[in-house]
Design a protein around this motif. Structure first.
Motif, PDB file in Angstrom:
ATOM      1  N   THR A  13       1.535   3.303   5.035  1.00 47.24           N
ATOM      2  CA  THR A  13       1.497   4.240   6.160  1.00 47.24           C
ATOM      3  C   THR A  13       0.936   3.577   7.415  1.00 47.24           C
ATOM      4  OG1 THR A  13      -0.710   5.048   5.639  1.00 47.24           O
ATOM      5  CG2 THR A  13       1.140   6.204   4.588  1.00 47.24           C
ATOM      6  N   LYS A  14       0.289   2.432   7.243  1.00 46.84           N
ATOM      7  CA  LYS A  14      -0.251   1.694   8.392  1.00 46.84           C
ATOM      8  C   LYS A  14       0.657   0.535   8.801  1.00 46.84           C
ATOM      9  CE  LYS A  14      -5.089   2.694   7.239  1.00 46.84           C
ATOM     10  NZ  LYS A  14      -5.268   3.629   8.365  1.00 46.84           N
ATOM     11  N   GLY A  15       1.886   0.535   8.285  1.00 37.53           N
ATOM     12  CA  GLY A  15       2.818  -0.518   8.683  1.00 37.53           C
ATOM     13  C   GLY A  15       2.598  -1.830   7.966  1.00 37.53           C
ATOM     14  N   VAL A  16       1.880  -1.785   6.839  1.00 37.68           N
ATOM     15  CA  VAL A  16       1.665  -3.004   6.062  1.00 37.68           C
ATOM     16  C   VAL A  16       2.277  -2.807   4.670  1.00 37.68           C
ATOM     17  CG1 VAL A  16      -0.036  -4.571   5.041  1.00 37.68           C
ATOM     18  CG2 VAL A  16      -0.473  -3.541   7.297  1.00 37.68           C
ATOM     19  N   ILE A  17       3.286  -3.612   4.351  1.00 37.74           N
ATOM     20  CA  ILE A  17       3.807  -3.612   2.972  1.00 37.74           C
ATOM     21  C   ILE A  17       3.061  -4.746   2.278  1.00 37.74           C
ATOM     22  CG2 ILE A  17       5.831  -3.798   1.484  1.00 37.74           C
ATOM     23  CD1 ILE A  17       6.501  -1.591   3.276  1.00 37.74           C
ATOM     24  N   ALA A  18       2.047  -4.349   1.512  1.00 35.48           N
ATOM     25  CA  ALA A  18       1.030  -5.319   1.116  1.00 35.48           C
ATOM     26  C   ALA A  18       1.397  -6.100  -0.129  1.00 35.48           C
ATOM     27  CB  ALA A  18      -0.281  -4.592   0.880  1.00 35.48           C
ATOM     28  N   GLY A  19       2.093  -5.474  -1.033  1.00 33.67           N
ATOM     29  CA  GLY A  19       2.341  -6.136  -2.308  1.00 33.67           C
ATOM     30  C   GLY A  19       2.725  -5.080  -3.301  1.00 33.67           C
ATOM     31  N   VAL A  20       2.568  -5.387  -4.579  1.00 36.94           N
ATOM     32  CA  VAL A  20       2.896  -4.393  -5.590  1.00 36.94           C
ATOM     33  C   VAL A  20       1.715  -4.262  -6.539  1.00 36.94           C
ATOM     34  CG1 VAL A  20       4.003  -6.038  -7.176  1.00 36.94           C
ATOM     35  CG2 VAL A  20       4.679  -3.636  -7.248  1.00 36.94           C
TER      36      VAL A  20
END
Lengths: 447, 124, 507
Positions: free
Chosen positions: A400-407
């Motif tokens: 939701t903060k524009g960060v696709i961080a990982g899985v």
């Protein structure tokens, strides 16, 4: 209809040559009642403008990786693909050609296949490569089945660092054949886990390096354990650019080295199509699945290439084939070869070094976030981190903060007991700012 | 020495209780240039009709069945040494596949002789 | 035509060596930032020691290399590609564009579902089209190719038998002799035993032959419809009923579904599972041998066993089910969701055609094939030519072989005429088969041109011009290639020291 060249006048004339009064006379063998009288209940034909608009609307509902600070890997990696690659694979002669069964008019495809096999075998330090498979996971499943054929043993052991989806894919395929899949408990560092686990009934041990947690492994001891038990060592991977920087399975004496080739030449594509790489020691060539191109001469004595050793394959061997596979991953394989040609040794080494550098920066940045522990100590471009909260919630919050961080590891394998572990990676596509944004957002989410 | 044949185009020649087995000239011609053959290991036993070996050309693969029951006591070193051409050049001589120590001579006697096989092939 | 040029080129045909012969490990066509190196290393001493020796090219050299290679290939965009059972039809370029939209191509399969609603909607929409067209209640999208779809269908059957407690007793799968080789190979891969139904003279599967093989150990049947001889199976419904009555399942190989799309729904024929080759019926490009895609439609009896991952709808929200625990799903076909890049292309194709255009696809494909049959029948033997065919024309070699010309020779003569040949020697149940599939995207004048060529070749056969055929091709980029040599001494990769064939060729 813009794709259908026949006119109504053509149709009438052709029917009269055939000697039929109506088109439905040609469907005479369809059983009574099964020939539809009405159109199927679906929308009617549409022009390019409307279809384009519809597809674009669907696409725009998604958040493309490139619009985010993107650090997700775990089997598919976001890399730069040079513009020329996509241009070349869209040439009609590659895009709209068939499998090269008529080699006299398919030397383009065949030579590119031969070059692909040469590049893959060189990269993985193996003797023989096939012409590619569907993807890394199915290649790994084929390797498990092949190992069982070679050793005539029914048990296949997966080390605890193999991607859980690869294990599940292999389990599904192998159990149908009556093979037993033993998956060792998930382990960040799985080097020591295999030794002592291999009895005389084990056909292969399958180990991934870099593994799903990013750990790179010295495979020497695992090879010794496998070979001591009379089993094959199969090594797999999800990130093939790694071998510009680290030793591939072939250099450790693996019998089969296979994995995912998507990182070179291919976009993320939401999971497919990708390109499976598959290599073996020469002595196992006859048991290798999939098609393969080989060199020969033509009637004038000129060098050319053909599909060869096809007697292993389903169209000749039918129920005795090495595999039911009927295709390779042609265009994805071509994209791989073109991109690899553009890179060359120099470019690949540089690309790999950059990936590693970004990943070390990422590891430092995340390690500095309070409560976060970097679990992977030897890595290429991917690491596992332990979070002070369940990882799935953190991943969702970061999105939701524009960060696709990982899985979250719990998404890949809910039973691993690693709910607080997140797998994250960096590539040459990530900027310093991306990393800072990510670390900052993570700090806030964890606060 | 009599040579006998099967409907699957194997031939057998018997010396004492050792049978030499190969594929017939007709089979070799139908197959075309042999590119690969896989022979069983010495010591392996086969019942009559069991899959025993494989022979391949570039475009086809054929199973070779044990024409009679027996245990493999020798496999052709020429073929093991990848001299595939010998199967095309001398299928019923130097291109033999294996020697079997046979169990039941009656199986041999029941196979077609040369004349019967020639008739059989003519009818194909 | 024996004139040899100094360059090795033939006019626009450029000779091109291997990248391994002309490239260099220090050349590259990619400019990347210089890594800082050294102090950040976290490789634990496992850095690469082995040489790489991968040749590189600058971008202009790369372009030239692959453009030169491309010009040695035949392609649909160049001409009629009548390869029976392969369905080489026009590939609309709108499909290519849609697949490359950033919102599809730049999506990771493991992104949080909140960031991929459009991808799930697309998959759902594709599924809706496939289910409506086939009249089937479920579809597994993840299989990556036709054979992979077959595998999916057979594993679903296996799972259904397991759920009934009959997996160990029902092992036998009936497969007609005329089936494509993937069918028996798949049945074995799924743990079944193949029982072949012998071919009949009329090229069809007969109910009696199926019934004679039914028993409590039968798991099901794998049948292709329209079949590999290009014929619709008239008894298919009764065969399906008989199989069901005997407690088995009906797998239909959907390789030839393009002949009946929009005209006949496999669901109405009693099918339990059928793969759909998106690269055939729905025209995703063949790409010189893949990637394909093989979504598999399932009947209500098999639907609960569909593999993960798949979409589950909760009200209007679509979610992904990614694990089989607590469900009846038989497992997983591949790491991710299947061939998304092919889903976008196939849906674009379907929407462009619509229900009306898709029916026209089937009708024109069948019309084109029957037109070719009508034109060729007087000049060749068409073994089942007394009745209409579906989307492909089957000829055998009985009119040419006695004159000394084989199917392969006809094929090679077509190369000189500028055509990709028909499928040769398949199906196996017909001697010297020539299987011709024109597809619906050929205009009548192209069909006539091709028929004229075929007829002229038949006349050459009749005139006894055997050598003409044996020498063909003379005008293609290469003369006939030696398959035996390739297989006897396999050379499957370039090696610096062992470049013998090239050397011999040069001598």
């Amino acid at each position: 209809m813009r794709y259908l060249p026949l006119t109504d006048a053509d149709r009438q004339q052709m029917l009269s040559v055939i000697g039929a009064k109506s088109i439905d006379e040609l469907f005479v063998d369809v059983p009574e009642g099964a020939l539809l009288k009405e159109l199927v209940d679906l929308p009617r034909a549409q022009g390019e403008i409307e279809v384009h608009r519809h597809m674009q609307r669907l696409a725009e509902k998604n958040t493309p990786a490139g619009r985010t600070a993107f650090f997700l890997g775990a089997g598919a990696y976001r890399h730069h693909v040079p513009a020329s690659v996509d241009h070349l694979i869209q040439r009609s002669e590659f895009l709209t050609a068939y499998t090269p069964y008529q080699p006299e008019i398919a030397q383009g495809t065949l030579q590119a296949l031969y070059e692909f096999q040469s590049q893959v075998a060189t990269l993985l330090d193996m003797e023989v490569s096939n012409a590619s498979m569907y993807d890394g996971s199915t290649a790994c499943a084929e390797a498990a089945m092949m190992a069982a054929r070679v050793t005539k043993r029914k048990k296949i052991v997966f080390s605890g660092g193999v991607h859980p989806h690869y294990i599940e894919t292999a389990r599904t395929a192998c159990e149908a054949l009556g093979l037993e899949i033993v998956a060792l408990p998930a382990a960040i560092d799985d080097e020591a886990a295999v030794t002592g686990k291999l009895g005389a009934d084990v056909g292969a041990v399958i180990v991934q390096s870099p593994n799903v947690f990013g750990t790179i492994t010295d495979l020497t001891k695992i090879r010794e354990a496998a070979h001591d038990a009379g089993a094959l060592m199969v090594t797999t991977f999800t990130e093939c650019t790694a071998f510009g920087l680290i030793e591939p399975g072939g250099s450790y004496g693996a019998d089969i080295v296979c994995g995912e080739g998507q990182s070179i030449g291919n976009a993320l594509n939401f999971g497919g199509p990708y390109v499976g790489l598959f290599t073996v020691k020469e002595k196992y060539l006859r048991q290798m699945p999939g098609r393969v191109a080989g060199e020969t001469l033509d009637a004038d004595g000129k060098r050319g290439f053909v599909l060869t050793l096809s007697t292993r394959e389903q169209h000749i061997r039918r129920e005795k084939a090495t595999s039911n596979i009927c295709t390779n991953s042609g265009l994805c394989q071509l994209a791989w070869t073109i991109h690899m040609t553009l890179l060359g040794e120099k470019g690949l080494r540089q690309l790999a070094a950059l990936n590693h550098e970004k990943a070390t920066q990422l590891a430092y940045a995340l390690g500095a976030v309070p409560g976060v522990e970097v679990l992977t100590t030897r890595f290429y471009n991917e690491i596992a981190v332990r979070l002070p909260k369940p990882a799935q919630g953190v991943v969702d919050a970061l999105a939701t903060k524009g960060v696709i961080a990982g899985v979250a590891m719990s998404r890949l394998d809910p039973k691993a007991g690693m709910d607080d572990v997140m797998i994250t990676c960096a590539t040459e596509m990530n900027t310093h700012d991306d990393i800072a944004t990510y670390a900052d957002a993570l700090k806030k989410v964890l606060a | 020495m009599t040579t006998r044949f099967t409907k699957d185009h194997e031939w057998v020649r018997l010396e004492g209780d050792v049978a030499t087995v190969g594929i017939s000239t007709y089979a070799a011609e139908q197959l075309g240039d042999v590119v690969y053959a896989e022979l069983p290991a010495v010591g392996a036993s086969f019942a009559q009709g069991a899959d025993m070996a494989v022979v391949e050309s570039a475009k086809t693969a054929s199973d070779v069945y044990a024409p009679i029951s027996g245990e493999v006591v020798d496999a052709n070193a020429e073929i093991k040494g990848e001299n595939w051409q010998i199967i095309n050049d001398a299928p019923q001589d130097g291109g033999w596949f294996v020697k079997l120590k046979i169990a039941n001579k009656a199986e041999f006697d029941a196979l077609m002789d040369e004349a019967a096989y020639a008739d059989y092939v003519k009818g194909l | 035509m024996t004139y040899e040029t100094t360059s090795g080129n033939k006019g626009l045909q450029q000779a091109e060596s291997l990248i391994f012969e002309s490239g260099h490990a220090t050349s590259t066509g990619v400019d990347l930032p210089e890594p800082k190196g050294g102090k950040y290393e976290k490789l634990g001493g496992l850095g690469r020691k082995a040489a790489l020796e991968l040749p590189g090219f600058s971008e202009p050299e790369t372009m030239r290399h692959f453009v030169r290679l491309s010009q040695k290939n035949y392609a649909i965009d160049l001409g009629l590609f009548p390869l029976g059972s392969c369905t080489m039809k026009h590939n609309p370029r709108l499909n290519e564009r849609a697949a490359r939209f950033e919102g599809f191509a730049d999506l990771h399969p493991l992104q949080p579902t909140s960031t991929i609603p459009g991808a799930l909607e697309l998959m759902d929409e594709l599924a809706h089209w496939l289910m409506e067209l086939t009249g089937m209640p479920a579809v597994a999208l993840s299989p990556k190719a036709g054979a992979h779809g077959e595998f999916c269908g057979m594993l679903a059957i296996r799972a259904a038998l397991e759920a009934r407690g009959e997996a160990e007793t029902r092992k036998r799968v009936l497969v007609p002799e005329s089936a494509h080789g993937t069918n028996p190979a798949t049945a074995v891969a799924a743990g079944f035993i193949v029982d072949e139904i012998p071919a009949r003279d009329d090229g069809r599967v007969h109910l009696d032959d199926v019934v004679a093989k039914l028993g409590p150990d039968v798991a099901g049947i794998m049948m292709t419809n329209p079949n590999t001889c290009g014929l619709f199976e008239p008894e298919i419904k009764r065969i399906a009923d008989a199989i069901h009555e005997a407690g088995g399942y009906f797998y239909c190989d959907g390789a030839n579904y393009n002949a009946i799309v929009g005209k006949v729904r496999p669901g109405d024929l009693g099918v339990d599972a059928m793969h759909i080759n998106l690269h055939k019926t729905f025209s995703t490009p063949h790409g010189g041998g893949g990637p394909g895609a093989g979504p598999t439609v399932l009947s209500a009896a098999l639907a609960p066993f569909a593999p993960v991952p798949h979409i589950v709808k909760r009200g209007e929200v679509r979610e992904l089910r990614e694990h089989s625990d607590g469900t009846q799903a038989f497992g997983r076909m591949c790491a991710f969701h299947g061939q998304m890049g092919m889903f976008t292309r196939a849906l674009t194709y379907m929407m462009s055609h619509g229900s009306d255009g898709l029916r026209q696809v089937a009708e024109d494909a069948v019309l084109n094939a029957n037109y070719l049959l009508a034109r060729l029948k007087p000049h060749f033997n068409a073994p089942f030519g007394e009745r209409p065919c579906m989307h492909e024309v089957l000829l055998d070699d009985s009119s040419i072989k006695p004159k000394g010309v084989e199917t392969i020779d006809m094929a090679k003569a077509l190369l000189d005429e500028g055509y990709h040949p028909f499928t040769t020697y398949f199906p196996l149940v017909v001697h010297g088969a020539m299987l011709i599939e024109p597809t619906e995207t050929e205009p009548k004048r192209e069909l006539d041109r091709f028929a004229d060529v075929m007829i002229a070749l038949a006349e050459r056969v009749n005139a006894g011009e055997v050598e003409f055929f044996k020498q063909a091709p003379k005008l293609a980029p290469m003369r006939r290639l030696d398959d035996t040599r390739a297989a006897r001494q396999p050379k499957l990769r370039w090696k610096p020291e062992a470049n013998s064939a090239a050397k011999q060729a040069a001598e």
